[in-house]
Design a protein around this motif. Structure first.
Motif, PDB file in Angstrom:
ATOM      1  N   PHE A  22       0.682  -1.112   0.058  1.00  0.00           N
ATOM      2  CA  PHE A  22       0.031   0.053  -0.029  1.00  0.00           C
ATOM      3  C   PHE A  22       0.940   1.176   0.104  1.00  0.00           C
ATOM      4  N   GLU A  23       0.738   1.970  -0.909  1.00  0.00           N
ATOM      5  CA  GLU A  23       1.525   3.211  -1.127  1.00  0.00           C
ATOM      6  C   GLU A  23       0.495   4.333  -1.335  1.00  0.00           C
ATOM      7  N   SER A  24       0.509   5.680  -0.603  1.00  0.00           N
ATOM      8  CA  SER A  24      -0.160   6.798  -0.826  1.00  0.00           C
ATOM      9  C   SER A  24       0.917   8.063  -0.564  1.00  0.00           C
ATOM     10  N   ARG A  25       0.958   8.614  -1.650  1.00  0.00           N
ATOM     11  CA  ARG A  25       1.817   9.840  -1.597  1.00  0.00           C
ATOM     12  C   ARG A  25       1.256  11.046  -2.518  1.00  0.00           C
ATOM     13  N   GLY A  26       1.940  12.286  -2.501  1.00  0.00           N
ATOM     14  CA  GLY A  26       1.441  13.206  -3.397  1.00  0.00           C
ATOM     15  C   GLY A  26       2.399  14.580  -3.093  1.00  0.00           C
ATOM     16  N   ASP A  27       1.930  15.453  -3.883  1.00  0.00           N
ATOM     17  CA  ASP A  27       2.474  16.962  -4.227  1.00  0.00           C
ATOM     18  C   ASP A  27       1.634  17.801  -4.251  1.00  0.00           C
TER      19      ASP A  27
END
Length: 140
Positions: A65-70
Motif C-alpha cells: 500500500f502506497e499513498s503519496r502526493g505533491d
C-alpha cells in the motif's frame, strides 16, 4: 455558505495502480495525489497530508500500500481547509478504485466493498490495529 466563502475543497488529480484477485480482493494499491494548492500551497498542506494519511478508508489491502502526493502552485486563489480536509477526496478515490475493480470483474460493487472491509485484528498501512483498545471502531 461556508464552502462558498472558503473556496471549497482543493482540486485533486490521482494516478493509481491496483491489483486484485478474481474474487475482487484487492492485493496492492498505489496512489499518487496531485493537489491544487492555489497561490498559497501552505494552506493546503494539511489537506494533502490527511488525504494521504487516511487514504485506505475502511478497506484492507493485503499486499503493498502506497499513498503519496505533491502540492502544485497555480494562479488560482488558495482554499481554506474545512471539515475533514482531504478526507472526502481520498474516500472518493478509494471508492472509484472499488468501482473499477467491480467493473473489470463484472461483479457487484457491494461484493467488492464487503470483501475488502477491514476485519478485527487487521492492521492498517499506518500501523493501527483494528479492534484494539486504542483503535476500536467498526464498519457497519
Amino acid at each position: 455558505d461556508d464552502m462558498a466563502m472558503m473556496g471549497g475543497r482543493e482540486a485533486m488529480e490521482v494516478d493509481y495502480t491496483v491489483t486484485c484477485d478474481s474474487s475482487g480482493l484487492i492485493r496492492d494499491v498505489s496512489m499518487y495525489y496531485t493537489m491544487d494548492g492555489g497561490n498559497d500551497e501552505l494552506m493546503s498542506s494539511g489537506s494533502l497530508f490527511m488525504a494521504t494519511a487516511w487514504s485506505d478508508g475502511c478497506y484492507f489491502t493485503s499486499g503493498e500500500f502506497e499513498s503519496r502526493g505533491d502540492l502544485v502552485r497555480t494562479v488560482k486563489p488558495g482554499n481554506s481547509s474545512c471539515r475533514a480536509p482531504g478526507n472526502l477526496q481520498s474516500i472518493s478515490v478509494r471508492e472509484i478504485i472499488n468501482e473499477h475493480v467491480a467493473m473489470h470483474l463484472n461483479t457487484d460493487i457491494n461484493k467488492v466493498r464487503e470483501l475488502n472491509f477491514y476485519q478485527e485484528g487487521q492492521t492498517t498501512p499506518f500501523g493501527d490495529l483494528i479492534g484494539s483498545s486504542v483503535f476500536n471502531w467498526t464498519v457497519p
